[in-house]
Write an enzyme that holds these catalytic residues in place. Sequence first.
Site, PDB file in Angstrom:
ATOM      1  N   LYS A 152       0.829  -1.209   0.000  1.00  0.00           N
ATOM      2  CA  LYS A 152       0.000   0.000   0.000  1.00  0.00           C
ATOM      3  C   LYS A 152       0.864   1.261   0.000  1.00  0.00           C
ATOM      4  O   LYS A 152       0.508   2.251  -0.632  1.00  0.00           O
ATOM      5  CB  LYS A 152      -0.937   0.003   1.208  1.00  0.00           C
ATOM      6  N   LYS A 192      -3.141 -10.059  -7.413  1.00  0.00           N
ATOM      7  CA  LYS A 192      -4.480 -10.388  -6.912  1.00  0.00           C
ATOM      8  C   LYS A 192      -5.496  -9.349  -7.391  1.00  0.00           C
ATOM      9  O   LYS A 192      -5.141  -8.189  -7.638  1.00  0.00           O
ATOM     10  CB  LYS A 192      -4.488 -10.511  -5.384  1.00  0.00           C
ATOM     11  N   LYS A 243      -9.553  -3.749  -5.708  1.00  0.00           N
ATOM     12  CA  LYS A 243     -10.424  -2.631  -6.065  1.00  0.00           C
ATOM     13  C   LYS A 243      -9.644  -1.356  -6.389  1.00  0.00           C
ATOM     14  O   LYS A 243     -10.189  -0.415  -6.932  1.00  0.00           O
ATOM     15  CB  LYS A 243     -11.463  -2.382  -4.971  1.00  0.00           C
TER      16      LYS A 243
HETATM   17  P1  TYM Z   1     -10.260  -5.963   2.457  1.00  0.00           P
HETATM   18  O1  TYM Z   1     -11.293  -4.932   2.691  1.00  0.00           O
HETATM   19  O2  TYM Z   1      -9.075  -5.604   1.616  1.00  0.00           O
HETATM   20  O3  TYM Z   1     -10.896  -7.248   1.804  1.00  0.00           O
HETATM   21  C1  TYM Z   1     -12.018  -7.880   2.374  1.00  0.00           C
HETATM   22  C2  TYM Z   1     -11.908  -9.385   2.279  1.00  0.00           C
HETATM   23  O4  TYM Z   1     -11.800  -9.802   0.915  1.00  0.00           O
HETATM   24  C3  TYM Z   1     -10.661 -10.651   0.762  1.00  0.00           C
HETATM   25  N1  TYM Z   1     -10.096 -10.422  -0.570  1.00  0.00           N
HETATM   26  C4  TYM Z   1      -9.841 -11.393  -1.459  1.00  0.00           C
HETATM   27  N2  TYM Z   1     -10.020 -12.729  -1.399  1.00  0.00           N
HETATM   28  C5  TYM Z   1      -9.670 -13.462  -2.501  1.00  0.00           C
HETATM   29  N3  TYM Z   1      -9.161 -12.896  -3.606  1.00  0.00           N
HETATM   30  C6  TYM Z   1      -8.957 -11.559  -3.713  1.00  0.00           C
HETATM   31  N4  TYM Z   1      -8.464 -11.027  -4.824  1.00  0.00           N
HETATM   32  C7  TYM Z   1      -9.312 -10.748  -2.592  1.00  0.00           C
HETATM   33  N5  TYM Z   1      -9.265  -9.414  -2.358  1.00  0.00           N
HETATM   34  C8  TYM Z   1      -9.746  -9.234  -1.108  1.00  0.00           C
HETATM   35  C9  TYM Z   1      -9.706 -10.212   1.864  1.00  0.00           C
HETATM   36  O5  TYM Z   1      -8.757 -11.213   2.172  1.00  0.00           O
HETATM   37  C10 TYM Z   1     -10.656  -9.946   3.007  1.00  0.00           C
HETATM   38  O6  TYM Z   1     -10.995 -11.146   3.669  1.00  0.00           O
HETATM   39  N6  TYM Z   1      -7.639  -5.963   6.714  1.00  0.00           N
HETATM   40  C11 TYM Z   1      -8.843  -6.438   6.080  1.00  0.00           C
HETATM   41  C12 TYM Z   1     -10.124  -5.956   6.750  1.00  0.00           C
HETATM   42  C13 TYM Z   1     -10.188  -6.209   8.225  1.00  0.00           C
HETATM   43  C14 TYM Z   1     -10.465  -7.457   8.833  1.00  0.00           C
HETATM   44  C15 TYM Z   1     -10.484  -7.191  10.237  1.00  0.00           C
HETATM   45  C16 TYM Z   1     -10.691  -8.747   8.338  1.00  0.00           C
HETATM   46  C17 TYM Z   1     -10.055  -5.296   9.211  1.00  0.00           C
HETATM   47  N7  TYM Z   1     -10.244  -5.877  10.439  1.00  0.00           N
HETATM   48  C18 TYM Z   1     -10.714  -8.222  11.141  1.00  0.00           C
HETATM   49  C19 TYM Z   1     -10.911  -9.766   9.262  1.00  0.00           C
HETATM   50  C20 TYM Z   1     -10.922  -9.498  10.656  1.00  0.00           C
HETATM   51  C21 TYM Z   1      -8.842  -5.983   4.630  1.00  0.00           C
HETATM   52  O7  TYM Z   1      -8.124  -5.107   4.272  1.00  0.00           O
HETATM   53  O8  TYM Z   1      -9.769  -6.570   3.861  1.00  0.00           O
END
Ligand code: TYM
Length: 334
Positions: free
Chosen positions: A118, A202, A205
């Site tokens: 990031k 990967k 967004k």
């Molecule tokens: P975030 O918002 O980037 O993504 C949300 C969820 O989607 C999954 N994900 C993917 N899975 C498969 N292939 C992909 N290309 C892909 N892109 C995103 C992510 O692994 C995630 O599960 N840090 C976290 C948010 C968070 C969180 C938490 C998650 C904050 N606190 C506590 C679990 C527990 C994040 O940035 O997700």
Amino acid sequence: MSTELPSNKTIFSGIQPSGVLHIGNYLGAIQQWIALQDANDAIFCIVDEHAITVPYDPKTLPDRVLDVAATYIAAGIDPEKSIMFIQSHVSAHTELAWLLSTIAPYGNMSRMTQFKEKSKKLSSKDAISLALFSYPVLMAADILLYGTHVVPVGEDQKQHIELTRLLAERFNAQFGETFTIPEPYISQTSARIMSLADATKKMSKSDAEKSYIALTDSPSVIRKKIASAVTDTDTAFSFAKSGPAVKNLLAIYKAFSGKEEQEIEKEFEKKTYKEFKTALADTIIASLEPFQKKYNDIRSEDTELRLILGKGMHRAQGIANATLHQAKKNMGLI
Ligand code: TYM
């Protein structure tokens, strides 16, 4: 997907309201949440305080938060059963994050790959905030406040969960048994959905629109994006032997169709990429159609959504404040 589904556990997960959600978020996370919510106590958070760790537009953030909340419900989260809430509505998250940051090793924090990735994407060094660096500690607080056993996420979050485990173990060793040690739950098929434009990256967004399929994309946009998705040089549909681009498309087809790998390989044995892509687009469109209808209904009227989030806030506060109270006491704070 893992063969054994956890049951009678506390499940916690969240998504950042930092833009449109895509099929990677759905297949990597939300689809697992739905599978887990019936047999477990599940808590799903909209992590708005994580979304403000990089430059963002405060004018559009409220809509992004409601978009994510509507996505959860339209995808199948039952707010009567599971708790659904907004992170910034429960102040225990930031408070516990501070407490945990006192035992977070700088060395481990510096090795977080998401921070490095990031940071690289930001326009200048000045845009890299302390909050972006400490982001995984806030995520640990999210998880630990609820006595979470299982965290269903995509592969990219595994390192953050390892840090969460380390912080919980350190805290328990130093201040006495306080936190449950959580486990990640990662789907075998769709842990890492790759970009349609570059199968080595990967799906994200923050990349170009043609590289991902948004959950709200119209059928014609989905067809166009799938048609232009990169493939490999020779036409072979094999989960084991195809190149990375086709493997990714096959994984998406498998996750949406629910079919077995062998069945899929047989189905496309003598087919061209064009025929496969048509079938893939049809499957995605058909799978997303009921979701999209529900999403548009929910999103057209916010009252009900806000009520659900208000109820979720109270339920979450009850659990989180009790854990925070115990953690402070164990740390010697009076
Ligand atoms: P975030 O918002 O980037 O993504 C949300 C969820 O989607 C999954 N994900 C993917 N899975 C498969 N292939 C992909 N290309 C892909 N892109 C995103 C992510 O692994 C995630 O599960 N840090 C976290 C948010 C968070 C969180 C938490 C998650 C904050 N606190 C506590 C679990 C527990 C994040 O940035 O997700």
